[in-house]
Motif scaffolding. Structure first.
Motif, PDB file in Angstrom:
ATOM      1  N   VAL A 283       1.198  -4.990   0.061  1.00  0.00           N
ATOM      2  CA  VAL A 283       1.478  -4.725  -1.534  1.00  0.00           C
ATOM      3  C   VAL A 283       1.599  -3.602  -1.310  1.00  0.00           C
ATOM      4  N   GLY A 284       0.968  -2.476  -1.344  1.00  0.00           N
ATOM      5  CA  GLY A 284       1.480  -1.097  -1.339  1.00  0.00           C
ATOM      6  C   GLY A 284       2.493  -0.660  -0.421  1.00  0.00           C
ATOM      7  N   PHE A 285       3.273  -1.214   0.363  1.00  0.00           N
ATOM      8  CA  PHE A 285       4.290  -0.567   0.777  1.00  0.00           C
ATOM      9  C   PHE A 285       5.498  -1.030   0.406  1.00  0.00           C
ATOM     10  N   GLU A 286       5.360  -2.337  -0.187  1.00  0.00           N
ATOM     11  CA  GLU A 286       6.501  -3.121  -0.851  1.00  0.00           C
ATOM     12  C   GLU A 286       6.319  -2.395  -2.328  1.00  0.00           C
ATOM     13  N   ARG A 287       5.546  -2.008  -2.589  1.00  0.00           N
ATOM     14  CA  ARG A 287       5.541  -0.803  -4.505  1.00  0.00           C
ATOM     15  C   ARG A 287       6.361   0.367  -3.765  1.00  0.00           C
ATOM     16  N   TRP A 288       5.953   0.812  -2.298  1.00  0.00           N
ATOM     17  CA  TRP A 288       6.534   1.799  -1.724  1.00  0.00           C
ATOM     18  C   TRP A 288       7.826   2.159  -1.620  1.00  0.00           C
ATOM     19  N   ILE A 289       8.592   0.602  -1.582  1.00  0.00           N
ATOM     20  CA  ILE A 289      10.574   0.824  -0.867  1.00  0.00           C
ATOM     21  C   ILE A 289      10.582   0.776  -2.374  1.00  0.00           C
ATOM     22  N   ALA A 290      10.427   0.084  -3.258  1.00  0.00           N
ATOM     23  CA  ALA A 290      11.176  -0.096  -4.520  1.00  0.00           C
ATOM     24  C   ALA A 290      11.592   1.206  -4.743  1.00  0.00           C
ATOM     25  N   VAL A 291      13.166   0.880  -6.138  1.00  0.00           N
ATOM     26  CA  VAL A 291      14.209   2.047  -5.583  1.00  0.00           C
ATOM     27  C   VAL A 291      13.266   3.257  -6.702  1.00  0.00           C
ATOM     28  N   THR A 292      13.169   2.057  -7.550  1.00  0.00           N
ATOM     29  CA  THR A 292      12.412   3.450  -8.862  1.00  0.00           C
ATOM     30  C   THR A 292      11.241   3.701  -8.742  1.00  0.00           C
ATOM     31  N   GLU A 293      10.358   3.703  -7.425  1.00  0.00           N
ATOM     32  CA  GLU A 293       9.494   4.248  -6.681  1.00  0.00           C
ATOM     33  C   GLU A 293       9.263   5.215  -6.551  1.00  0.00           C
ATOM     34  N   GLU A 294       8.560   6.390  -6.735  1.00  0.00           N
ATOM     35  CA  GLU A 294       8.939   8.257  -6.298  1.00  0.00           C
ATOM     36  C   GLU A 294       7.239   9.327  -5.692  1.00  0.00           C
ATOM     37  N   ARG A 295       6.306   8.021  -5.495  1.00  0.00           N
ATOM     38  CA  ARG A 295       4.384   8.158  -5.291  1.00  0.00           C
ATOM     39  C   ARG A 295       4.720   8.032  -3.601  1.00  0.00           C
ATOM     40  N   THR A 296       3.476   8.195  -2.978  1.00  0.00           N
ATOM     41  CA  THR A 296       3.497   8.532  -1.345  1.00  0.00           C
ATOM     42  C   THR A 296       3.389   7.318  -1.198  1.00  0.00           C
ATOM     43  N   LEU A 297       3.311   7.051  -0.358  1.00  0.00           N
ATOM     44  CA  LEU A 297       2.963   5.014   0.451  1.00  0.00           C
ATOM     45  C   LEU A 297       1.621   5.307   0.387  1.00  0.00           C
ATOM     46  N   SER A 298       0.879   6.670   0.924  1.00  0.00           N
ATOM     47  CA  SER A 298      -1.291   7.323   0.489  1.00  0.00           C
ATOM     48  C   SER A 298      -1.173   6.781  -0.321  1.00  0.00           C
ATOM     49  N   ARG A 299      -0.856   7.876  -1.311  1.00  0.00           N
ATOM     50  CA  ARG A 299      -0.741   7.151  -2.523  1.00  0.00           C
ATOM     51  C   ARG A 299      -1.046   5.699  -3.013  1.00  0.00           C
ATOM     52  N   LEU A 300      -0.091   4.848  -2.759  1.00  0.00           N
ATOM     53  CA  LEU A 300       0.113   3.442  -3.413  1.00  0.00           C
ATOM     54  C   LEU A 300      -0.977   2.305  -2.682  1.00  0.00           C
ATOM     55  N   LEU A 301      -1.163   3.000  -1.192  1.00  0.00           N
ATOM     56  CA  LEU A 301      -2.366   2.298  -0.484  1.00  0.00           C
ATOM     57  C   LEU A 301      -3.279   2.038  -1.495  1.00  0.00           C
ATOM     58  N   ARG A 302      -3.803   3.866  -1.117  1.00  0.00           N
ATOM     59  CA  ARG A 302      -5.569   3.991  -2.578  1.00  0.00           C
ATOM     60  C   ARG A 302      -4.867   3.006  -3.257  1.00  0.00           C
ATOM     61  N   GLU A 303      -4.753   3.731  -4.550  1.00  0.00           N
ATOM     62  CA  GLU A 303      -4.174   2.225  -5.101  1.00  0.00           C
ATOM     63  C   GLU A 303      -4.257   1.051  -5.648  1.00  0.00           C
ATOM     64  N   SER A 304      -3.445   0.395  -4.072  1.00  0.00           N
ATOM     65  CA  SER A 304      -3.703  -1.241  -4.234  1.00  0.00           C
ATOM     66  C   SER A 304      -5.122  -1.415  -3.327  1.00  0.00           C
ATOM     67  N   LEU A 305      -6.141  -0.266  -2.743  1.00  0.00           N
ATOM     68  CA  LEU A 305      -7.314  -0.771  -2.172  1.00  0.00           C
ATOM     69  C   LEU A 305      -7.289  -0.012  -3.222  1.00  0.00           C
ATOM     70  N   ASP A 306      -7.877   0.310  -4.466  1.00  0.00           N
ATOM     71  CA  ASP A 306      -8.786   0.331  -5.836  1.00  0.00           C
ATOM     72  C   ASP A 306      -8.735  -0.972  -6.998  1.00  0.00           C
ATOM     73  N   GLU A 307      -7.430  -1.211  -6.964  1.00  0.00           N
ATOM     74  CA  GLU A 307      -7.332  -2.330  -7.605  1.00  0.00           C
ATOM     75  C   GLU A 307      -7.729  -3.468  -6.986  1.00  0.00           C
ATOM     76  N   LEU A 308      -7.819  -3.468  -5.277  1.00  0.00           N
ATOM     77  CA  LEU A 308      -8.592  -5.141  -4.709  1.00  0.00           C
ATOM     78  C   LEU A 308     -10.348  -4.857  -4.672  1.00  0.00           C
ATOM     79  N   LYS A 309     -10.487  -3.438  -5.112  1.00  0.00           N
ATOM     80  CA  LYS A 309     -11.707  -3.386  -5.289  1.00  0.00           C
ATOM     81  C   LYS A 309     -12.195  -4.140  -6.535  1.00  0.00           C
ATOM     82  N   THR A 310     -11.687  -3.614  -8.054  1.00  0.00           N
ATOM     83  CA  THR A 310     -12.174  -3.921  -9.113  1.00  0.00           C
ATOM     84  C   THR A 310     -12.402  -5.078  -9.159  1.00  0.00           C
ATOM     85  N   VAL A 311     -11.129  -6.146  -8.436  1.00  0.00           N
ATOM     86  CA  VAL A 311     -11.064  -7.671  -8.531  1.00  0.00           C
ATOM     87  C   VAL A 311     -11.453  -7.773  -8.344  1.00  0.00           C
ATOM     88  N   THR A 312     -12.356  -7.588  -6.727  1.00  0.00           N
ATOM     89  CA  THR A 312     -13.779  -7.978  -6.079  1.00  0.00           C
ATOM     90  C   THR A 312     -14.682  -8.076  -7.144  1.00  0.00           C
TER      91      THR A 312
END
Length: 188
Positions: free
Chosen positions: A155-184
């Motif tokens: 999920v983080g990788f797919e967000r990162w390669i989006a044409v309009t995305e500027e955040r780092t992969l590291s940040r997007l992976l952490r955000e995705s992990l935080d989202e998973l934690k919130t959901v669970t």
């Protein structure tokens, strides 16, 4: 052509991606890849088993991810050990967003490559689960955590390669992990 050529592996990967993008995966031969890289077919096969593998540096990704999880502090809960693995994996992609976008476009255009990517991700999940088990995480928690980690990476990788995305992969992976934690945790 000299006996030793620096960065042969990287040159082959760049040549392959260029040809796959221009002509398509099926229409490109190993001989053409080697020629564009200024190398021989023999050199190609010293680095890659076949023309599919040139797109999948998954062994390096897996090694980084697994090593970071294995080396996490003993007190780290499984999801926090996984977060360290995600951080280590993201380091592989610094300054490689455009390459990753092109690579993903080639994969999406070819069912055989999509299948190979799924196999590589399944292998990554199995290796992570094994590492977590060696850290003392029981089943099914080890497998669930490993699968979640691969999902977060995807999920983080797919967000990162989006044409309009500027955040780092590291940040997007952490955000995705935080989202998973919130959901669970029932946060939605």
């Amino acid at each position: 052509m000299g006996r030793w050529e620096p960065n042969a592996r990287g040159r082959l990967a760049e040549a392959a991606l260029g040809l796959y993008s221009e002509r398509g995966f099926e229409q490109t031969t190993v001989a053409e890849i080697a020629k564009r890289a200024g190398l021989t077919e023999r050199t190609f096969f010293r680095h890659y088993a076949d023309k599919r593998e040139v797109l999948f540096g998954a062994s390096e990704l897996q090694e980084r991810f697994v090593r970071a999880v294995a080396d996490a502090p003993e007190a780290a809960v499984p999801i926090d050990a996984l977060a360290l693995g995600l951080d280590a994996a993201s380091e592989m992609f610094v300054d490689r967003r455009e390459y990753a976008r092109k690579r993903q476009a080639v994969i999406i255009a070819n069912p055989e490559l999509q299948e190979r990517e799924l196999i590589k991700l399944a292998s990554l999940s199995a290796a992570l689960a094994d590492t977590l088990r060696r850290r003392g995480v029981a089943e099914p928690a080890a497998s669930l955590t490993a699968e979640a980690g691969v999902a977060v990476f995807k999920v983080g990788f797919e967000r990162w390669i989006a044409v309009t995305e500027e955040r780092t992969l590291s940040r997007l992976l952490r955000e995705s992990l935080d989202e998973l934690k919130t959901v669970t945790a029932g946060g939605y």
